[in-house]
Design an enzyme around this catalytic site. Structure first.
Site, short mmCIF file in Angstrom:
data_model
loop_
_atom_site.label_atom_id
_atom_site.label_comp_id
_atom_site.label_asym_id
_atom_site.label_seq_id
_atom_site.Cartn_x
_atom_site.Cartn_y
_atom_site.Cartn_z
N GLY A 69 0.78 -1.23 0.00
CA GLY A 69 0.00 0.00 0.00
C GLY A 69 0.81 1.28 0.00
N ASN A 83 1.68 3.13 -2.48
CA ASN A 83 1.05 4.13 -3.36
C ASN A 83 -0.19 4.73 -2.70
OD1 ASN A 83 2.36 4.51 -6.13
ND2 ASN A 83 2.51 2.30 -5.78
N LYS A 92 -8.65 -12.95 -11.32
CA LYS A 92 -9.79 -12.01 -11.31
C LYS A 92 -10.65 -12.30 -10.08
CE LYS A 92 -12.77 -15.05 -14.00
NZ LYS A 92 -13.67 -15.25 -15.13
N MET A 122 -3.84 -6.61 -7.86
CA MET A 122 -3.23 -7.60 -8.74
C MET A 122 -4.24 -8.50 -9.44
SD MET A 122 -0.31 -6.39 -8.46
CE MET A 122 0.69 -7.52 -9.41
N ARG A 123 -5.45 -8.00 -9.63
CA ARG A 123 -6.45 -8.78 -10.38
C ARG A 123 -6.97 -7.96 -11.55
NH1 ARG A 123 -8.33 -13.47 -7.41
NH2 ARG A 123 -7.19 -13.46 -5.45
N ASN A 125 -5.07 3.22 -12.94
CA ASN A 125 -4.11 2.22 -12.45
C ASN A 125 -2.71 2.79 -12.58
OD1 ASN A 125 -3.14 -0.36 -11.58
ND2 ASN A 125 -2.59 -0.82 -13.70
N HIS A 160 1.17 1.37 -13.17
CA HIS A 160 1.88 0.17 -13.60
C HIS A 160 3.38 0.48 -13.61
CE1 HIS A 160 2.41 -3.70 -15.50
NE2 HIS A 160 3.26 -3.13 -16.32
C1 GAR Z 1 3.54 -0.97 -7.45
O1 GAR Z 1 4.88 -0.96 -7.88
C2 GAR Z 1 2.59 -0.99 -8.64
O2 GAR Z 1 3.08 -0.27 -9.72
C3 GAR Z 1 2.50 -2.45 -8.94
O3 GAR Z 1 2.47 -3.08 -7.68
C4 GAR Z 1 3.20 -2.28 -6.75
C5 GAR Z 1 2.33 -2.06 -5.52
O4 GAR Z 1 3.05 -1.44 -4.49
N1 GAR Z 1 1.34 -2.75 -9.69
C6 GAR Z 1 1.31 -3.66 -10.66
O5 GAR Z 1 2.25 -4.34 -10.98
C7 GAR Z 1 -0.05 -3.77 -11.36
N2 GAR Z 1 0.07 -4.54 -12.55
P1 GAR Z 1 2.30 -0.77 -3.26
O6 GAR Z 1 1.35 -1.83 -2.68
O7 GAR Z 1 3.41 -0.46 -2.31
O8 GAR Z 1 1.58 0.44 -3.75
#
Ligand code: GAR
Length: 195
Positions: free
Chosen positions: A12, A14, A65, A92-93, A109, A111
């Site tokens: 979490g 982000n 999903k 991640m879904r 989102n 990425h």
């Molecule tokens: C982040 O780096 C995000 O970009 C990635 O998961 C991480 C989550 O970190 N997302 C993906 O790969 C989506 N396809 P966080 O839980 O510390 O925010």
């Protein structure tokens, strides 16, 4: 005040960047609910720290999903919280019709790659293994594809000669924590202006 919901599966960081941006007045949109498909995800602990309502929604039998019932439950929770848009933060879904149709053009989102390069899982590892000299992160609108929607913003960082997948991901995350609040702010400003 524009309101948004957050979906995440991981630690979490982000979400933390967004919640802090709201708290400090950098972001004029309020995170009002946090949902996770992972019962003990760090993002749910963080939401409690920020005193933002949060829920675990059991994903059902699939790996990539949510079950249709689970996604309908997510939509219900987001609607009850009266969110204007939805932010995926390490969720991640793949998003399917119930959620896509409930918030058309209103799901963002982040990425960890310079899309369209390296869609899918562990994009930072894909970048190191491909030997590219530049990596980064992308904020995009979510559509029915995997990491395919309209790009709203990107940050670029160099891949260093001694980078491992882990060290690159750590630096991408620093870039994410600057990019996501900035783009979410722009998106909320557009909604506020009725554009
Ligand atoms: C982040 O780096 C995000 O970009 C990635 O998961 C991480 C989550 O970190 N997302 C993906 O790969 C989506 N396809 P966080 O839980 O510390 O925010």
């Amino acid at each position: 005040m524009i309101r948004f919901g957050v979906l995440g599966s991981g630690k979490g960081s982000n979400f933390r960047a967004l919640a802090e941006a709201f708290q400090t007045g950098v972001l004029d949109a309020q995170p009002v609910i946090v949902l996770s498909d992972v019962e003990h995800a760090g993002i749910l602990d963080l939401a409690r720290t920020f005193e933002i309502p949060c829920h675990f929604v059991a994903p059902g039998p699939y790996r990539t999903k949510m079950s249709p019932e689970a996604e309908i439950e997510i939509v219900r929770l987001l609607r009850d919280a009266q969110v204007d848009f939805v932010v995926l933060a390490g969720y991640m879904r793949v998003i399917k019709e119930p959620l896509l149709n409930a918030f058309p053009g209103r799901i963002l989102n982040i990425h960890p790659s310079l899309l369209p390069a390296f869609r899918g899982l562990e994009a930072w590892r894909q970048a190191v293994e491909a030997g590219v000299s530049e990596a980064g992160c992308t904020v995009h609108l979510v559509d029915a594809g995997v990491d395919t929607g309209t790009i709203l913003g990107q940050s670029r960082i160099p891949v260093l000669p001694d980078d491992t997948a882990e060290s690159l991901h750590a630096r991408i995350q620093v870039a994410e924590h600057e990019l996501y609040p900035r783009i979410v702010r722009e998106f909320a400003d557009h909604l506020q202006a009725g554009e």
